[in-house]
Design an enzyme around this catalytic site. Structure first.
Site, PDB file in Angstrom:
ATOM      1  NE  ARG A  50      -0.489   1.753   3.546  1.00 12.99           N
ATOM      2  CZ  ARG A  50       0.652   2.446   3.643  1.00 12.99           C
ATOM      3  NH1 ARG A  50       1.824   1.859   3.844  1.00 12.99           N
ATOM      4  NH2 ARG A  50       0.645   3.766   3.537  1.00 12.99           N
ATOM      5  N   GLY A  51       0.202   2.403  -0.147  1.00  8.10           N
ATOM      6  CA  GLY A  51       0.942   3.653  -0.278  1.00  8.10           C
ATOM      7  C   GLY A  51       1.104   3.919  -1.769  1.00  8.10           C
ATOM      8  NE  ARG A  89      -6.232   0.982  -2.047  1.00  4.07           N
ATOM      9  CZ  ARG A  89      -5.634   1.533  -0.985  1.00  4.07           C
ATOM     10  NH1 ARG A  89      -4.347   1.331  -0.771  1.00  4.07           N
ATOM     11  NH2 ARG A  89      -6.314   2.291  -0.141  1.00  4.07           N
ATOM     12  CD  GLN A 194      -3.702   2.640   6.658  1.00  2.70           C
ATOM     13  OE1 GLN A 194      -4.328   2.993   7.664  1.00  2.70           O
ATOM     14  NE2 GLN A 194      -4.296   2.441   5.493  1.00  2.70           N
ATOM     15  CG  ASP A 235      -3.084   8.053  -1.774  1.00  2.00           C
ATOM     16  OD1 ASP A 235      -2.927   8.507  -0.625  1.00  2.00           O
ATOM     17  OD2 ASP A 235      -2.814   6.875  -2.096  1.00  2.00           O
ATOM     18  CE  LYS A 246      -5.514   5.703   4.219  1.00  2.00           C
ATOM     19  NZ  LYS A 246      -6.483   4.832   3.483  1.00  2.00           N
TER      20      LYS A 246
HETATM   21  O1  MRU Z   1      -4.800   3.284   1.976  1.00  7.38           O
HETATM   22  P1  MRU Z   1      -3.315   3.499   1.969  1.00  7.38           P
HETATM   23  O2  MRU Z   1      -2.648   2.975   3.192  1.00  7.38           O
HETATM   24  O3  MRU Z   1      -2.672   3.004   0.689  1.00  7.38           O
HETATM   25  O4  MRU Z   1      -3.156   5.068   1.985  1.00  7.38           O
HETATM   26  C1  MRU Z   1      -1.887   5.623   1.848  1.00  7.38           C
HETATM   27  C2  MRU Z   1      -1.835   7.077   2.057  1.00  7.38           C
HETATM   28  O5  MRU Z   1      -2.834   7.740   2.204  1.00  7.38           O
HETATM   29  C3  MRU Z   1      -0.480   7.734   1.988  1.00  7.38           C
HETATM   30  O6  MRU Z   1      -0.450   8.889   2.760  1.00  7.38           O
HETATM   31  C4  MRU Z   1      -0.198   8.106   0.532  1.00  7.38           C
HETATM   32  O7  MRU Z   1      -0.247   6.970  -0.303  1.00  7.38           O
HETATM   33  C5  MRU Z   1       1.064   8.802   0.320  1.00  7.38           C
HETATM   34  S1  MRU Z   1       2.390   7.807   0.818  1.00  7.38           S
HETATM   35  C6  MRU Z   1       3.737   7.960   0.065  1.00  7.38           C
END
Ligand code: MRU
Length: 347
Positions: A50-51, A89, A194, A235, A246
């Protein structure tokens, strides 16, 4: 001063993609080995990986391992795998950015053997670029952190979320490495934690001082003067500077504005979407309500309860003090300055 090694959580082993299963952290460091697009799709959808940058890298490798494990493949089969991974996603632009690069190769008209070699090379290049971008953002952005700062961090925007040491967390590592005395207030980040599971795990390993707070404590942490800067990842960044991150990021930005605290987002150029004019156009992932109705697998709401579970929210650019990108610090007017960065990337 300490050096923070990049966490090896996403790498090729022959024709398999190895990932550190982030669902099991911090209690277990379990490696999953993925051989096809269906498995990589499952790992991305379930947040095993993830991320935003990390899922883009995983998808690029995913196309390669999917085809490398077949004796023969057709272009249609390769494109089907691209479509499957695109559907894993909807919000993080990096997924679409890296898959577009792989799709271009698949559509190049070259022979399947050559396409496979090129997909391998491109996936490696995407991974290496992300590593470099992370280091560049850390270099540009660490200046924003002063000695003695209290920093609020949200979700996980560290090494686990990228191919390097992270986006916003990379700035924190760099400030710590430079000897600045800092403390990170790690938002727990409901519902999937997270922050407390992943960011805390990383900061602990790196020896960076931190305290976990529940998401609802951020206001009081700002009001009391404990935190004086907010650093988050992104994202997807729209052309006007609005960005998705997030769920809970928007509330932090509003609180930061009220308290007069700088609020920065940190993201590589692969997170900027040249086709999205503003935040209203960013697709927001809705996840299973069970994530809100349970805590660590234990039901915490009445049997008939329903829940609303958007995984991301949109922060309007007027609440953003600046965007740290691998090309430098982007500030107002965002529409003009983002256009320069995006145009350069498309050349
Ligand atoms: O749902 P996730 O855990 O994939 O969400 C991730 C985030 O919101 C991070 O802040 C985002 O991807 C930037 S990380 C480099």
């Amino acid at each position: 001063m300490s050096y923070v090694p990049v966490i090896r959580h996403l790498y090729l082993e022959g024709r398999e993609l190895a990932i550190l299963d982030q669902r099991a952290l911090p209690s277990e460091e379990r490696i999953m080995r993925l051989k096809n697009a269906e498995q990589v799709y499952g790992a991305i959808k379930s947040l095993a990986v993830r991320g935003a940058p990390a899922i883009g890298i995983a998808a690029a490798y995913g196309i390669y391992v999917h085809l490398a494990n077949k004796d023969l493949f057709t272009i249609d089969e390769a494109l089907e795998a691209v479509d499957l991974l695109k559907s894993a996603r909807p919000t993080a632009y990096n997924l679409f950015y890296t898959l577009a690069r792989q799709e271009k190769i698949i559509r190049s008209g070259k022979s399947p053997g050559l396409i496979l070699d090129m997909l391998f090379t491109e996936a490696k290049r995407i991974h290496d670029e992300d590593l470099e971008q992370s280091a560049r953002m850390a270099g540009f952005g660490a200046e924003l952190i002063r000695d003695g700062d209290g920093i609020i961090s949200h979700c996980n925007a560290g090494g686990l979320a990228t191919g390097g040491n992270g986006t916003s967390v990379a700035l924190i590592y760099e400030a710590h490495r430079a000897g600045k005395r800092i403390k990170v207030y790690v938002d727990e980040t409901r519902p999937l934690l997270q922050g407390s599971r992943l960011t805390a795990w990383e900061l602990e390993k790196a020896g960076v001082p931190y305290e976990i707070i529940t998401d609802s404590m951020a206001g009081t942490v700002m009001q009391s003067g404990k935190a004086n800067i907010v650093l988050v990842g992104a994202d997807r960044i729209a052309l006007n500077g609005d960005f998705a991150n997030k769920i809970g990021t928007y509330s932090l930005a509003v609180l930061a504005k009220y308290h007069g605290i700088p609020f920065y987002t940190v993201a590589p150029v692969s997170t900027f979407d040249p086709d999205t004019p503003d935040g209203k156009s960013i697709p927001i992932e809705q996840r299973d309500p069970i994530e809100v109705l349970e805590f660590a697998g234990i039901r915490t709401a009445p049997g008939g309860a329903k829940a609303y579970n958007p995984a991301f929210d949109v922060t309007p650019s007027e609440l953003v003090s600046g965007i740290v990108c691998d090309r430098g610090l982007i500030s107002c007017p965002y529409d003009e300055n983002i256009k320069i960065v995006v145009d350069r990337e498309q050349k």
